[in-house]
Structure formats: structure tokens, C-alpha cells
Design a protein around this motif. Structure first.
Motif, PDB file in Angstrom:
ATOM      1  N   VAL A  79     182.028  90.997  13.797  1.00 21.94           N
ATOM      2  CA  VAL A  79     181.773  89.800  14.605  1.00 21.94           C
ATOM      3  C   VAL A  79     182.415  88.557  13.998  1.00 21.94           C
ATOM      4  CG1 VAL A  79     179.523  89.294  13.560  1.00 21.94           C
ATOM      5  CG2 VAL A  79     179.972  88.577  15.877  1.00 21.94           C
ATOM      6  N   PHE A  80     182.466  88.470  12.657  1.00 19.89           N
ATOM      7  CA  PHE A  80     182.920  87.200  12.048  1.00 19.89           C
ATOM      8  C   PHE A  80     184.407  86.934  12.243  1.00 19.89           C
ATOM      9  CE2 PHE A  80     183.488  90.258   8.626  1.00 19.89           C
ATOM     10  CZ  PHE A  80     184.625  89.835   7.963  1.00 19.89           C
ATOM     11  N   THR A  81     185.190  87.979  12.569  1.00 21.30           N
ATOM     12  CA  THR A  81     186.634  87.759  12.766  1.00 21.30           C
ATOM     13  C   THR A  81     186.959  87.455  14.229  1.00 21.30           C
ATOM     14  OG1 THR A  81     187.149  90.081  13.210  1.00 21.30           O
ATOM     15  CG2 THR A  81     187.191  89.375  10.894  1.00 21.30           C
ATOM     16  N   PHE A 216     179.366  94.936   4.027  1.00 24.42           N
ATOM     17  CA  PHE A 216     179.856  94.315   2.797  1.00 24.42           C
ATOM     18  C   PHE A 216     178.957  93.136   2.416  1.00 24.42           C
ATOM     19  CE2 PHE A 216     182.568  92.015  -0.092  1.00 24.42           C
ATOM     20  CZ  PHE A 216     183.073  93.050  -0.860  1.00 24.42           C
ATOM     21  N   ASP A 217     178.672  92.271   3.390  1.00 23.24           N
ATOM     22  CA  ASP A 217     177.776  91.131   3.120  1.00 23.24           C
ATOM     23  C   ASP A 217     176.364  91.614   2.811  1.00 23.24           C
ATOM     24  OD1 ASP A 217     179.478  89.045   3.256  1.00 23.24           O
ATOM     25  OD2 ASP A 217     178.931  88.384   5.266  1.00 23.24           O
ATOM     26  N   ALA A 218     175.922  92.596   3.607  1.00 24.32           N
ATOM     27  CA  ALA A 218     174.535  93.042   3.472  1.00 24.32           C
ATOM     28  C   ALA A 218     174.278  93.663   2.103  1.00 24.32           C
ATOM     29  CB  ALA A 218     174.187  94.031   4.574  1.00 24.32           C
ATOM     30  N   ILE A 219     175.282  94.332   1.544  1.00 23.79           N
ATOM     31  CA  ILE A 219     175.073  95.020   0.262  1.00 23.79           C
ATOM     32  C   ILE A 219     175.702  94.235  -0.896  1.00 23.79           C
ATOM     33  CG2 ILE A 219     175.466  97.179  -1.026  1.00 23.79           C
ATOM     34  CD1 ILE A 219     173.957  98.035   1.343  1.00 23.79           C
ATOM     35  N   THR A 221     177.639  91.193  -1.127  1.00 22.49           N
ATOM     36  CA  THR A 221     177.398  89.742  -1.254  1.00 22.49           C
ATOM     37  C   THR A 221     175.933  89.491  -1.608  1.00 22.49           C
ATOM     38  OG1 THR A 221     179.042  89.423   0.479  1.00 22.49           O
ATOM     39  CG2 THR A 221     177.707  87.514  -0.085  1.00 22.49           C
ATOM     40  N   SER A 222     175.040  90.245  -0.971  1.00 20.24           N
ATOM     41  CA  SER A 222     173.613  90.018  -1.220  1.00 20.24           C
ATOM     42  C   SER A 222     173.243  90.401  -2.649  1.00 20.24           C
ATOM     43  CB  SER A 222     172.757  90.819  -0.233  1.00 20.24           C
ATOM     44  OG  SER A 222     173.031  90.389   1.080  1.00 20.24           O
ATOM     45  N   THR A 223     173.731  91.547  -3.138  1.00 21.42           N
ATOM     46  CA  THR A 223     173.357  91.987  -4.486  1.00 21.42           C
ATOM     47  C   THR A 223     173.893  91.012  -5.538  1.00 21.42           C
ATOM     48  OG1 THR A 223     173.431  94.274  -3.734  1.00 21.42           O
ATOM     49  CG2 THR A 223     173.445  93.936  -6.106  1.00 21.42           C
ATOM     50  N   LEU A 284     185.274  76.165   1.909  1.00 23.11           N
ATOM     51  CA  LEU A 284     184.754  76.319   0.545  1.00 23.11           C
ATOM     52  C   LEU A 284     183.300  75.835   0.491  1.00 23.11           C
ATOM     53  CD1 LEU A 284     188.132  75.458  -0.908  1.00 23.11           C
ATOM     54  CD2 LEU A 284     186.763  77.311  -1.841  1.00 23.11           C
ATOM     55  N   TRP A 285     182.425  76.681   1.059  1.00 24.01           N
ATOM     56  CA  TRP A 285     180.998  76.314   1.147  1.00 24.01           C
ATOM     57  C   TRP A 285     180.441  75.959  -0.227  1.00 24.01           C
ATOM     58  CZ3 TRP A 285     180.621  75.893   6.123  1.00 24.01           C
ATOM     59  CH2 TRP A 285     181.228  76.817   6.972  1.00 24.01           C
ATOM     60  N   ALA A 286     180.873  76.694  -1.262  1.00 18.32           N
ATOM     61  CA  ALA A 286     180.341  76.468  -2.607  1.00 18.32           C
ATOM     62  C   ALA A 286     180.732  75.088  -3.124  1.00 18.32           C
ATOM     63  CB  ALA A 286     180.834  77.550  -3.556  1.00 18.32           C
ATOM     64  N   ALA A 319     177.537  80.738  11.913  1.00 17.69           N
ATOM     65  CA  ALA A 319     176.627  80.755  10.756  1.00 17.69           C
ATOM     66  C   ALA A 319     176.088  82.164  10.513  1.00 17.69           C
ATOM     67  CB  ALA A 319     175.475  79.786  11.002  1.00 17.69           C
ATOM     68  N   CYS A 320     175.798  82.439   9.272  1.00 16.48           N
ATOM     69  CA  CYS A 320     175.391  83.785   8.834  1.00 16.48           C
ATOM     70  C   CYS A 320     174.186  84.299   9.622  1.00 16.48           C
ATOM     71  CB  CYS A 320     175.045  83.739   7.353  1.00 16.48           C
ATOM     72  SG  CYS A 320     174.495  85.329   6.713  1.00 16.48           S
ATOM     73  N   LEU A 321     174.280  85.558  10.059  1.00 19.93           N
ATOM     74  CA  LEU A 321     173.164  86.160  10.792  1.00 19.93           C
ATOM     75  C   LEU A 321     172.161  86.837   9.855  1.00 19.93           C
ATOM     76  CD1 LEU A 321     175.016  87.652  13.895  1.00 19.93           C
ATOM     77  CD2 LEU A 321     173.705  85.538  13.716  1.00 19.93           C
TER      78      LEU A 321
END
Ligand code: HEM
Length: 366
Positions: A79-81, A216-219, A221-223, A284-286, A319-321
Motif C-alpha cells: 500500500v505504501f508505494t 517488513f515494518d511489522a517485524i 522495523t518494530s523489533t 526524514l521523520w527522525a 501515515a502508518c497503519l
């Protein structure tokens, strides 16, 4: 306009605050990205762009990814692309399905699965990873074997989907992308409410694509992100609380997704800069989360902050789901941390997410 160079050497900083400090102090909030388009660092600039419908999803480049067609297929169906009406339809289906998930109950059950006593566990692999795995398995309906296989697939894909891709591992990453899609399709048969609703809305094939596109995000990025949050928590034991404000502040400082991409679909203006249609935007959110114009003494942990809205999950139409899931998981981990007061061995003062391997291992006991 300055050219963005911070990622040329993403090592050596203890934290993200140090990485972006010089650029923000110099006022270089919009820069030229060396890989094309613009790098956006300022909080106000990121917020304005994120909410502008003309700053939409960025599709992966088929030519640049010709050697990794399975990874390309995974990304292009995520979805993000996507942008425009296709994006809005997929996003609406995902939001409706996520609304059926009891995130707090799932997060609390996952943390309750940690052992009653522990000695010298590795923070990332033996504490955070099992919790994140259990949360995602409950949401989608993976059984334990599939959840473990998925975690390995994500680790293999990370060789290519990283800030410093290692193309010598392309074959491994390709096989892993196919495996992530196959596991996501198989999980639909387990009838979890989220997966059932998504399949009913978009069909099994597309549901599997959308789920695989989030792993990828769920595992990963989250970890990585939650492990960094607990390092910061360990540095600030005396002022922790298992509250939404405290989780927000930990995530702001940790910056688990330091940068994501958008692409302009129409010309727009940002401050004094005219931006043409088709410009890649490195968001660059960070950096925005360490902008002193938005956050007083941005490097400090202050769970009572009531300033600008932090941007670790982006903002606006993309925005992130997964934000509610991540926040609930961190809140449950914080409650556990505060209740058990674990002993931690290792250097908790380093959380440079730009180079996760720079974070010294931590051993945790309770
Ligand atoms: C600490 C963990 C995470 C962080 C920091 C994070 C951060 C982000 C960021 C910065 C974006 C881009 C937002 C924008 O362009 O405005 C994003 C998008 C997204 N995230 Fe996350 N994310 C995390 C975990 C998750 C999880 C667990 C899920 C699973 C549901 C998820 C699903 C998504 C999706 C589907 C999008 C794309 C939304 C769209 O384009 O409409 N994320 N995330």
C-alpha cells in the motif's frame, strides 16, 4: 541548497539527535538528496508535505530492481508505494480490517507470554522479537511455525531492503520475498478477524499481497525500534510511566523508521522552494523529531512534553497503519519493565538506529 550527506557515514553517532544536530542548527531544513529529489528535515516542512495530497506514494523503480523481481513485486503491491485512488481503496480496506483488532489485548497477551524469571536474555532476540512475533501472528493468524519462518524471511529480505543493501545476498532475499507472500496467503485460512475482513473486501490474492507488503515494518522495523525504545527507557528508569505520552517520547527519540519516501504527483511550493511534479521526497521523520524549532532541547527524554506532534509514524494520507499496534506493544512492555525492574548489562547509552548493528548487545534479567 546544501546536499544531504548524513547517510554517507551512518556510523559513530550515539543517537539520532547527534546525527541531525549540525544540519538543524545551520537551518538546512530542505536539502538536495544525493540519490535524487529533495531531503526534507524540518518538522514544519515535513508536516506540510505529509498532509499535501500531491506528496503521494512512491512506486519502486522496475529498472533499478531488475535483479530482484520478487522483492520488486512485493513492494509494488504494497500500500505504501501506491498513490491516488488505488492507494485510497487499499488503505480504506486495511483500516476497516484493522479496526477489528483488539490491539491492547493482543499486546498484553504477547508480553504476558514472557517467562516469569529470566537470566541474561538478549534484549533484541530473546525479549523483543518473541513479543513482536506473537503480536503479528495474532493479528494475521500465523501459527508458531509460520511466524518463525516469516521472521527468518524478513531477516533475509533485510539484506536488500536496507540503508546499505548487500546485493551478494540477492538470491536469498528473493527466495524470502516469495516465502513471505506464500506464508501470508496460507495464513488467510486461519480465519483471524483482520485477515477474514481483508480477504472479504479485496479477495485472497490481494489480501496476501497487502499483508506480505507490511511484514517488513511489522517485524523488522518494530523489533529494532522497540529494542531501541527499551534502551532509552533503561537510561531513564526514574521518569518512566506506562502511558501514551511516555511511549510517544521513547518512539520520538528512537526513530525506528528514520526516513521513508514520497513522490510529488503535481507541482507544489514548500517555503521558498518550487517542487516539480515527479520529485522524489526523502522524508526524514527522525530529523523532524529532533528539530529544535518544534521540540525544546530535542535530545532530552521528557515524557511530559506537550509540544509539536512527533512524526515517527509519518502524517497525513500515508501515515502508518501499525501505529496503534506498536504503541500498545510498547506500553505493555513498559508496564512489564516498570513492574519487574530488570537488571540490564551492557551500554544502554547508544541507540543509533541508522546502523542497528552499532547498538551494543544488552543482557536483561528479572
Ligand atoms: C516501530 C514501528 C513502526 C514505525 C516507526 C513505522 C513508521 C512508518 C512510517 C514513517 C510510515 C510512512 C508514513 C508517511 O508517509 O506519512 C509508515 C507507513 C506504513 N506503515 Fe508503519 N511503522 C511501524 C510499524 C508498522 C506496523 C507494525 C505495521 C503493520 C500494520 C505498519 C504498517 C504500515 C503501512 C501499511 C504503511 C503505509 C501506509 C500508507 O501508505 O497508506 N507499520 N510506517
Amino acid at each position: 541548497m546544501k546536499t544531504f550527506t548524513t547517510f554517507d557515514q551512518p556510523t559513530g553517532w550515539p543517537s539520532l539527535a547527534a546525527a541531525f544536530e549540525a544540519d538543524l542548527a545551520a537551518g538546512d531544513r530542505i536539502q538536495k538528496a544525493p540519490w535524487g529529489g529533495l531531503a526534507v528535515l524540518g518538522h514544519a516542512q515535513l508536516s506540510a508535505l505529509a498532509r499535501n495530497p500531491a506528496a503521494d506514494g512512491m512506486a519502486p523503480d522496475a529498472a533499478a530492481m531488475a535483479d530482484t523481481p520478487a522483492i520488486y513485486n512485493l513492494l509494488v503491491r504494497s500500500v505504501f508505494t501506491k498513490s491516488g485512488p488505488a492507494h485510497r481503496a487499499d488503505r480504506a480496506a486495511l483500516i476497516a480490517a484493522l479496526n477489528l483488532v483488539d490491539v491492547s489485548a493482543i499486546a498484553e497477551a504477547a508480553v504476558a507470554g514472557l517467562p516469569r524469571q529470566a537470566t541474561g536474555l538478549d534484549l533484541r532476540t530473546e525479549v523483543i522479537a518473541p513479543v513482536v512475533r506473537a503480536v503479528w501472528a495474532s493479528v494475521i493468524g500465523y501459527n508458531e511455525k509460520a511466524a518463525l519462518a516469516l521472521e527468518q524471511a524478513v531477516a533475509d529480505m533485510a539484506h536488500v531492503l536496507s540503508m546499505a543493501p548487500d546485493l551478494s545476498k540477492a538470491a536469498l532475499a528473493e527466495a524470502a520475498a516469495l516465502e513471505a507472500r506464500a506464508l501470508s496467503l496460507a495464513a488467510l485460512a486461519n480465519d483471524a478477524p483482520f485477515s477474514r475482513a481483508l480477504e472479504a473486501a479485496v479477495g485472497a490474492g490481494k489480501a496476501a499481497d497487502l499483508i506480505a507488503g507490511m511484514v517488513f515494518d511489522a517485524i523488522e522495523t518494530s523489533t529494532t525500534g522497540l529494542a531501541a525504545c527499551l534502551r532509552i527507557a533503561a537510561e531513564n528508569r526514574d521518569t518512566l510511566a506506562a502511558t501514551p505520552q511516555c511511549t510517544n517520547e521513547l518512539l520520538r527519540l528512537a526513530g525506528p523508521a528514520p526516513m521513508t519516501m514520497r513522490l510529488t504527483t503535481a507541482p507544489l511550493r514548500l517555503d521558498e522552494t518550487e517542487i516539480a511534479a515527479g520529485t522524489a521526497l526523502s522524508m526524514l521523520w527522525a530529523a523532524g523529531n529532533h528539530d529544535p524549532l518544534a521540540f525544546h532541547r530535542p535530545e532530552r527524554f521528557d515524557p511530559a512534553r506537550q509540544e509539536a506532534r512527533p512524526l515517527m509514524f509519518g502524517m497525513g494520507q500515508h501515515a502508518c497503519l501499525g501505529h496503534a499496534l506498536v504503541r500498545a506493544t510498547l506500553q505493555a512492555l513498559l508496564a512489564f519493565f516498570i513492574a519487574r525492574q530488570p537488571q540490564i548489562e551492557g551500554d544502554t547509552g547508544v541507540w543509533n538506529i541508522l546502523q542497528p548493528s552499532d547498538m551494543p548487545p544488552l543482557k536483561i534479567s528479572w
